[in-house]
Scaffold this motif. Structure first.
Motif, PDB file in Angstrom:
ATOM      1  N   HIS A  75      63.139  42.279 -69.684  1.00 35.39           N
ATOM      2  CA  HIS A  75      62.125  42.591 -70.714  1.00 35.39           C
ATOM      3  C   HIS A  75      61.506  41.276 -71.001  1.00 35.39           C
ATOM      4  O   HIS A  75      60.332  41.274 -71.133  1.00 35.39           O
ATOM      5  CB  HIS A  75      62.616  43.074 -72.010  1.00 35.39           C
ATOM      6  N   THR A  76      62.227  40.117 -71.047  1.00 33.67           N
ATOM      7  CA  THR A  76      61.348  38.965 -71.447  1.00 33.67           C
ATOM      8  C   THR A  76      60.482  38.684 -70.321  1.00 33.67           C
ATOM      9  O   THR A  76      59.367  38.183 -70.567  1.00 33.67           O
ATOM     10  CB  THR A  76      62.329  37.853 -71.618  1.00 33.67           C
ATOM     11  N   VAL A  77      60.803  38.719 -69.183  1.00 32.16           N
ATOM     12  CA  VAL A  77      60.063  38.574 -68.030  1.00 32.16           C
ATOM     13  C   VAL A  77      58.829  39.251 -68.169  1.00 32.16           C
ATOM     14  O   VAL A  77      57.411  38.936 -67.867  1.00 32.16           O
ATOM     15  CB  VAL A  77      60.764  38.434 -66.495  1.00 32.16           C
ATOM     16  N   THR A  78      58.959  40.632 -68.067  1.00 29.92           N
ATOM     17  CA  THR A  78      58.051  41.563 -67.993  1.00 29.92           C
ATOM     18  C   THR A  78      56.987  41.442 -69.160  1.00 29.92           C
ATOM     19  O   THR A  78      55.918  41.604 -68.889  1.00 29.92           O
ATOM     20  CB  THR A  78      58.495  43.173 -67.872  1.00 29.92           C
ATOM     21  N   GLU A  79      57.291  41.152 -70.319  1.00 32.44           N
ATOM     22  CA  GLU A  79      56.346  40.980 -71.335  1.00 32.44           C
ATOM     23  C   GLU A  79      55.582  39.587 -71.269  1.00 32.44           C
ATOM     24  O   GLU A  79      54.300  39.716 -71.258  1.00 32.44           O
ATOM     25  CB  GLU A  79      57.364  40.520 -72.599  1.00 32.44           C
ATOM     26  N   ALA A  80      56.253  38.602 -70.559  1.00 27.66           N
ATOM     27  CA  ALA A  80      55.437  37.399 -70.261  1.00 27.66           C
ATOM     28  C   ALA A  80      54.373  37.731 -69.164  1.00 27.66           C
ATOM     29  O   ALA A  80      53.097  37.130 -69.381  1.00 27.66           O
ATOM     30  CB  ALA A  80      56.146  36.462 -70.053  1.00 27.66           C
TER      31      ALA A  80
END
Length: 169
Positions: A75-80
């Motif tokens: 989620h951290t990566v996809t959010e960014a």
């Protein structure tokens, strides 16, 4: 139903949003809950993330994605990359809008319409991806533990303190 995340908060109706009331009535977390839980669960992972926005360093974020080991880290990566202002999709949308403006100012209205439509389609995709991410997090935090998770041995309880010796009179 027991929630996977122990921080789940039950809501009363005073000062609550419609989403929070619905979450209480359906015994489910709100979108804010799952995003807050993911940010908390991926805190250490996020600290090691590339420092530039994904619009400037998409390759670094792709490399960082390969190290993700949990849904909150994913989620951290996809959010960014997909959702944040300055994300790769945001930058691509801006480029398409700028290209449409350039075509308008250079008497190419047909091309401008095509670029503008592509930018609008990309903006809609970005909204759908944001919704997909939220659904994925909600599923992760509300899923039932798997059979292997249910049968994990629990640690033994701490030893009971020895009773104090009794004084005899």
């Amino acid at each position: 139903m027991t929630f996977y995340n122990p921080d789940f908060e039950l809501y009363d109706n005073v000062g609550r949003t419609t989403e929070q009331i619905h979450a209480y009535n359906t015994n489910s977390p709100t979108n804010d809950d799952v995003h807050r839980w993911a940010a908390s669960d991926a805190h250490d992972f996020a600290r090691t993330a590339p420092q530039l926005s994904s619009g400037h360093s998409i390759r670094d974020w792709a490399d960082h994605l390969e190290t993700a080991q949990s849904v909150p880290e994913l989620h951290t990566v996809t959010e960014a990359v997909l959702v944040d202002d300055g994300s790769a999709l945001d930058m691509l949308s801006n480029i398409l809008h700028m290209t449409a403006e350039w075509c308008d100012s250079n008497q190419e209205p047909e091309a401008a319409r095509s670029y503008r439509k592509a930018a609008d389609d990309l903006d809609q995709l970005r909204q759908r991806l944001a919704h997909l991410r939220t659904q994925h997090l909600a599923h992760f935090y509300t899923r039932q533990p798997s059979a292997t998770e249910q049968h994990r041995p629990t640690p033994p309880p701490p030893p009971q303190p020895a009773p104090a010796p009794r004084r005899s009179r």
